[in-house]
Design an enzyme around this catalytic site. Structure first.
Site, PDB file in Angstrom:
ATOM      1  N   GLY A  13     -11.976  23.473 -17.578  1.00 49.47           N
ATOM      2  CA  GLY A  13     -12.530  23.750 -15.434  1.00 49.47           C
ATOM      3  C   GLY A  13     -11.134  23.774 -15.494  1.00 49.47           C
ATOM      4  O   GLY A  13      -9.887  23.453 -15.922  1.00 49.47           O
ATOM      5  N   GLN A  24      -6.145  23.376  -7.610  1.00 48.69           N
ATOM      6  CA  GLN A  24      -4.441  23.170  -8.658  1.00 48.69           C
ATOM      7  C   GLN A  24      -4.357  24.839  -9.085  1.00 48.69           C
ATOM      8  O   GLN A  24      -3.062  25.179  -9.584  1.00 48.69           O
ATOM      9  CB  GLN A  24      -6.167  23.291 -10.252  1.00 48.69           C
ATOM     10  N   LEU A  71      -5.780  19.975 -16.636  1.00 47.44           N
ATOM     11  CA  LEU A  71      -4.653  21.141 -16.810  1.00 47.44           C
ATOM     12  C   LEU A  71      -3.546  20.842 -15.670  1.00 47.44           C
ATOM     13  O   LEU A  71      -2.155  20.763 -16.075  1.00 47.44           O
ATOM     14  CB  LEU A  71      -5.420  22.021 -16.543  1.00 47.44           C
ATOM     15  N   HIS A 115     -15.917  16.564 -12.209  1.00 47.54           N
ATOM     16  CA  HIS A 115     -14.425  16.459 -12.230  1.00 47.54           C
ATOM     17  C   HIS A 115     -13.667  17.439 -11.493  1.00 47.54           C
ATOM     18  O   HIS A 115     -12.329  17.326 -10.208  1.00 47.54           O
ATOM     19  CB  HIS A 115     -13.662  16.679 -13.338  1.00 47.54           C
ATOM     20  N   HIS A 142     -11.453  18.043  -7.503  1.00 45.01           N
ATOM     21  CA  HIS A 142      -9.975  18.676  -7.326  1.00 45.01           C
ATOM     22  C   HIS A 142     -10.281  19.196  -5.688  1.00 45.01           C
ATOM     23  O   HIS A 142      -9.431  19.137  -4.881  1.00 45.01           O
ATOM     24  CB  HIS A 142     -10.195  20.458  -7.535  1.00 45.01           C
TER      25      HIS A 142
HETATM   26 NI    NI Z   1      -9.020  18.635 -13.028  1.00 49.58          NI
END
Ligand code: NI
Length: 167
Positions: free
Chosen positions: A46, A51, A92, A133, A137
């Site tokens: 994901g 990010q 990540l 999750h 973010h």
């Molecule tokens: Ni994450």
């Protein structure tokens, strides 16, 4: 197609709150494609736009073993949560760190697909965890925020050390 650089915890830009996507156009579809490529290359299951330092409500997810189930969620919101589960999570943006987080076992999520069609998805297990999750973010939250202060400090120190070694 292009690989996008992924922000690393504790980069303050990971705390930004993403804005809704107003129009699903070619730039959004390109962003989704590049994010998917970046996620597969990492490899991960994901990736949220936050990010890659794009603060729009877009996430890509694929929890399949063979990269066959790409899911792109635009302007997603969780309508219902049920049950609970606690599994090891990684991210990540927090490479090499895994810890247990408690999440809902099942979620119902409403979102727009890349054609702008409104869809509803019921997910459970790993997919449900991944959705929670990734949507976290978009509100500036990383999974380590759920851990104790002590663990958060330890993780920050470890990642700072790694950054110095690789810099
Ligand atoms: Ni994450």
């Amino acid at each position: 197609m292009a690989l996008l650089p992924i922000l690393r915890y504790p980069d303050p830009r990971l705390k930004k709150v993403a804005a809704p996507v107003e129009r699903i156009d070619e730039s959004i579809r390109t962003l989704a494609r590049n994010m998917a490529e970046t996620m597969y290359e990492a490899p991960g299951i994901g990736l949220a736009a936050t990010q890659v330092d794009v603060h729009k409500q877009l996430v890509v997810i694929d929890v399949s073993e063979d990269k066959s189930a790409l899911l792109v969620l635009v302007n997603a919101r969780i309508l219902e949560r049920a049950g609970s589960q606690a599994g090891e999570e990684g991210c990540l943006s927090v490479p090499g760190i895994y810890d247990k987080v408690e999440r809902a076992e099942r979620v119902t999520v409403q979102y727009l697909d890349l054609d702008g069609v409104e869809r509803t998805l019921e997910a459970e297990g790993l997919l449900a965890v991944c959705i929670q999750h990734e949507l976290d973010h978009l509100t500036g939250k990383v999974f380590v925020d759920y851990l104790s202060q002590l663990k958060q400090t330890r993780i920050k120190n470890k990642l700072a050390k790694q950054a110095r070694i690789t810099a």
